[in-house]
Design a protein around this motif. Structure first.
Motif, PDB file in Angstrom:
ATOM      1  N   ASP A   7     -13.117 -61.479  21.667  1.00  0.00           N
ATOM      2  CA  ASP A   7     -12.773 -61.955  20.472  1.00  0.00           C
ATOM      3  C   ASP A   7     -11.081 -62.178  20.219  1.00  0.00           C
ATOM      4  OD1 ASP A   7     -13.504 -59.713  19.311  1.00  0.00           O
ATOM      5  OD2 ASP A   7     -13.978 -60.072  17.853  1.00  0.00           O
ATOM      6  N   VAL A   8     -10.825 -61.321  19.944  1.00  0.00           N
ATOM      7  CA  VAL A   8      -9.607 -60.927  19.541  1.00  0.00           C
ATOM      8  C   VAL A   8      -8.735 -60.242  20.531  1.00  0.00           C
ATOM      9  CG1 VAL A   8      -7.813 -59.909  17.999  1.00  0.00           C
ATOM     10  CG2 VAL A   8      -9.519 -60.744  17.251  1.00  0.00           C
TER      11      VAL A   8
ATOM     12  N   VAL B  49      -3.111 -62.330  18.355  1.00  0.00           N
ATOM     13  CA  VAL B  49      -1.699 -62.062  17.602  1.00  0.00           C
ATOM     14  C   VAL B  49      -0.719 -61.997  18.935  1.00  0.00           C
ATOM     15  CG1 VAL B  49      -0.900 -60.037  15.864  1.00  0.00           C
ATOM     16  CG2 VAL B  49      -3.978 -61.455  15.689  1.00  0.00           C
TER      17      VAL B  49
ATOM     18  N   PRO C 277     -12.095 -56.640  21.164  1.00  0.00           N
ATOM     19  CA  PRO C 277     -10.691 -57.196  21.801  1.00  0.00           C
ATOM     20  C   PRO C 277     -10.510 -56.002  22.904  1.00  0.00           C
ATOM     21  CG  PRO C 277     -11.239 -54.875  19.894  1.00  0.00           C
ATOM     22  CD  PRO C 277     -12.108 -55.352  20.710  1.00  0.00           C
TER      23      PRO C 277
ATOM     24  N   THR D  12     -10.518 -68.057  20.915  1.00  0.00           N
ATOM     25  CA  THR D  12      -9.991 -66.479  20.670  1.00  0.00           C
ATOM     26  C   THR D  12      -9.249 -66.645  19.742  1.00  0.00           C
ATOM     27  OG1 THR D  12     -11.010 -66.137  23.033  1.00  0.00           O
ATOM     28  CG2 THR D  12      -8.690 -64.566  21.962  1.00  0.00           C
ATOM     29  N   ARG D  13      -9.057 -65.310  19.362  1.00  0.00           N
ATOM     30  CA  ARG D  13      -8.109 -64.845  17.787  1.00  0.00           C
ATOM     31  C   ARG D  13      -6.779 -64.195  19.094  1.00  0.00           C
ATOM     32  NH1 ARG D  13     -10.916 -62.749  12.679  1.00  0.00           N
ATOM     33  NH2 ARG D  13      -8.836 -63.263  11.698  1.00  0.00           N
TER      34      ARG D  13
ATOM     35  N   ALA E 151     -12.401 -57.292  15.031  1.00  0.00           N
ATOM     36  CA  ALA E 151     -12.284 -57.305  16.274  1.00  0.00           C
ATOM     37  C   ALA E 151     -14.141 -56.912  16.669  1.00  0.00           C
ATOM     38  CB  ALA E 151     -11.121 -57.442  17.147  1.00  0.00           C
TER      39      ALA E 151
ATOM     40  N   GLU F 207      -2.590 -67.548  15.860  1.00  0.00           N
ATOM     41  CA  GLU F 207      -2.610 -67.222  15.128  1.00  0.00           C
ATOM     42  C   GLU F 207      -1.607 -66.303  13.557  1.00  0.00           C
ATOM     43  OE1 GLU F 207      -6.285 -65.218  12.199  1.00  0.00           O
ATOM     44  OE2 GLU F 207      -6.768 -65.729  13.990  1.00  0.00           O
TER      45      GLU F 207
ATOM     46  N   ILE G  94      -6.760 -58.314  11.233  1.00  0.00           N
ATOM     47  CA  ILE G  94      -7.329 -59.402  12.539  1.00  0.00           C
ATOM     48  C   ILE G  94      -8.033 -58.303  12.989  1.00  0.00           C
ATOM     49  CG2 ILE G  94      -7.063 -60.663  13.789  1.00  0.00           C
ATOM     50  CD1 ILE G  94      -4.491 -61.988  12.173  1.00  0.00           C
ATOM     51  N   LEU G  95      -7.128 -57.157  13.975  1.00  0.00           N
ATOM     52  CA  LEU G  95      -7.020 -56.685  14.748  1.00  0.00           C
ATOM     53  C   LEU G  95      -8.735 -55.471  14.668  1.00  0.00           C
ATOM     54  CD1 LEU G  95      -4.015 -55.541  16.197  1.00  0.00           C
ATOM     55  CD2 LEU G  95      -5.180 -56.475  17.210  1.00  0.00           C
TER      56      LEU G  95
END
Length: 524
Positions: free
Chosen positions: A264-265, A292, A199, A289-290, A196, A308, A192-193
């Motif tokens: 975005d992340v 973690v 990030p 926005t995602r 981005a 997420e 996921i990261l």
């Protein structure tokens, strides 16, 4: 082993060297035992809040659980402010208080009370020992629980007659616990990261607590991610001078959402929610926005915002593994300390503008200094100017219990005698913990106390004016006070600062102090 000997043996094997406290009649058995135990130092405070604050600073500086001894219900009540701060800041403490003799508790004797009920809201756990055999076991549990994530204060009530019982009690061995390992699911987090475009990382105080600053720097550089400190952070969780440092997030949701717009992340690491101070409608994160989240406390995952992916594990171990899995997105960014201005600015005379005083303090700090911040108005100007890069260089509490700063600075310096400690205090905050100066003088603790003297509750005036219009409003003016006289009363040397140049030079010389010194800093 007799109960009192068992108590000292538990403390000894838990690494306790200092007992912070203020004694009364129920603590006399402990005081007598400590007089015969040369491997302990009793650090006296003349008010219980100062005792807990000193232990808070000491525990953070040593990264070990600190021990506090308070006196019955009244002493515990005074110490609750410090315990609330420690609980919010997740500082591991074992706090005890002597209970009255059990043989006449039914008569509601003077000084007795429901100590467990009183402490419950300010502690992770609160219990009273009822049998001498249980004392070592309860203390072992207390030390283990205080350090277990989320760390915090644990309270134990000990009846005074229990310590005097002529019985032999077994002392269980200390059980060393392995630190938390890396979280599972890090491969998914890395994916996921790495995907981005823009990030961001929110560096919570769990990073500093677990000694994971270097690991977070490595991750941020691999991702080329902007790193924000969590709102009103208690520690240095990312170097202030690093080019990727985005500063501290504001303490209300609308402003956090605005700051994170465009990312975005977002990876949230070791952060207790976002600790909003004032209510604003809406969520903390921009739409779509995602998120973690990584924490050593599973209760934090998804607590105040949807994620997420939520990861539970040791912060340092997890970040180390995450760095290895993420790969490298860009050339690593190297930290560069801002160059000093070659032309000194003109000297400004007191009373100083708060922004000018903050700049003088920031410019005077040495590279190895530790800043203890309890200056609400001046602190808001100071934080963006700090150029701290070493771990454990910044100490603050978001607990809200004023009067913490003086004691915390003393405990910090006791824990780290190799580093100069500069306490930046508002005059309103300092009044709540003024008695701590007695301990600074008594134990010759070379802390530089900088008291921003504006004679008012400035932050409340600003908030009232913004919300309700200009005053005057009652209860917000303290009047100009002579802090030099206050310090001298407790035996601490003091002087009034007459210019920003004098303030900067005094801060720069903090490392040469051999005794405490208080600076009365008049600000507008």
């Amino acid at each position: 082993m007799k109960p009192m000997d068992a108590l000292l043996e538990v403390l000894r094997t838990e690494g306790v060297e200092k007992v912070f406290g203020n004694p009364g009649t129920t603590e006399l058995p402990l005081i007598d035992a400590l007089a015969k135990a040369s491997d302990f130092e009793y650090v006296l405070a003349v008010q219980e809040h100062s005792a807990v604050a000193m232990a808070d600073g000491y525990a953070r500086g040593t990264r070990r659980t600190a021990f506090v001894s308070l006196h019955v219900a009244a002493g515990l009540a005074n110490g609750l402010i410090g315990m609330l701060n420690a609980k919010r800041s997740r500082t591991p403490l074992v706090v005890t208080a002597g209970q009255q003799d059990r043989r006449h508790l039914a008569q509601d004797p003077l000084l007795a009370g429901d100590l467990v009920g009183l402490a419950a809201a300010a502690a992770k756990s609160a219990t009273e020992v009822h049998q001498a055999n249980d004392l070592p076991v309860v203390l072992r549990r207390a030390f283990a629980l205080a350090a277990q994530p989320p760390a915090g204060p644990v309270f134990v009530s000990i009846p005074m007659d229990l310590l005097a019982e002529d019985v032999d009690v077994p002392v269980p061995d200390r059980s060393p616990l392995a630190p938390l390992g890396a979280a599972t699911g890090l491969d998914q987090a890395a994916w996921i990261l790495a995907s981005a475009d823009h990030p961001a990382i929110v560096a919570g105080d769990g990073v500093g607590r677990d000694g994971a600053v270097a690991q977070l720097v490595n991750l941020a550089e691999r991702l080329n991610a902007t790193v924000y400190h969590n709102p009103m952070h208690d520690r240095m969780n990312f170097p202030f001078t690093h080019p990727l440092h985005g500063g501290m997030l504001p303490s209300h949701n609308a402003a956090v959402r605005a700051a994170l717009t465009g990312h975005d992340v977002v990876l949230v690491v070791g952060c207790h929610a976002f600790s909003p101070h004032q209510y604003t409608p809406g969520p903390s994160f921009p739409e779509r926005t995602r998120v973690v989240q990584l924490d050593d406390d599973p209760a934090e995952l998804g607590r105040n915002f949807a994620v997420e992916l939520g990861l539970t594990g040791g912060i340092r171990a997890s970040l180390t593994e995450l760095v290895a899995q993420v790969g490298r997105r860009a050339q690593p960014v190297r930290a560069t300390r801002p160059a000093a201005n070659g032309t000194p600015p003109p000297t400004l005379r007191a009373p100083l503008d708060p922004a000018v005083a903050a700049k003088a303090i920031a410019d005077g700090l040495s590279t190895d200094a530790v800043v203890v911040d309890e200056a609400i108005t001046l602190g808001s100007h100071l934080r963006p100017l700090l150029r701290l890069t070493r771990p454990n260089s910044f100490v603050h509490t978001a607990g809200g219990g004023l009067g913490w700063g003086i004691g915390a600075a003393i405990g910090t310096r006791m824990a780290r005698p190799d580093r100069p400690v500069v306490a930046v205090l508002g005059d309103g905050c300092a009044l709540f913990g003024l008695q701590g100066l007695w301990s600074a003088a008594r134990y010759h603790v070379p802390v530089l106390f900088c008291v921003a003297n504006n004679g008012e509750y400035r932050t409340l005036k600003d908030t009232l004016t913004e919300s309700y219009g200009p005053g005057p409003h009652p209860g917000l003016d303290l009047g100009r006070m002579d802090w030099s006289k206050a310090a001298l009363f407790f035996g601490v040397a003091a002087r009034r600062v007459d210019s920003d140049t004098e303030l900067r030079e005094a801060v720069a010389s903090a490392g040469s102090l051999v005794e405490p010194l208080l600076l009365d800093v008049p600000v507008r």
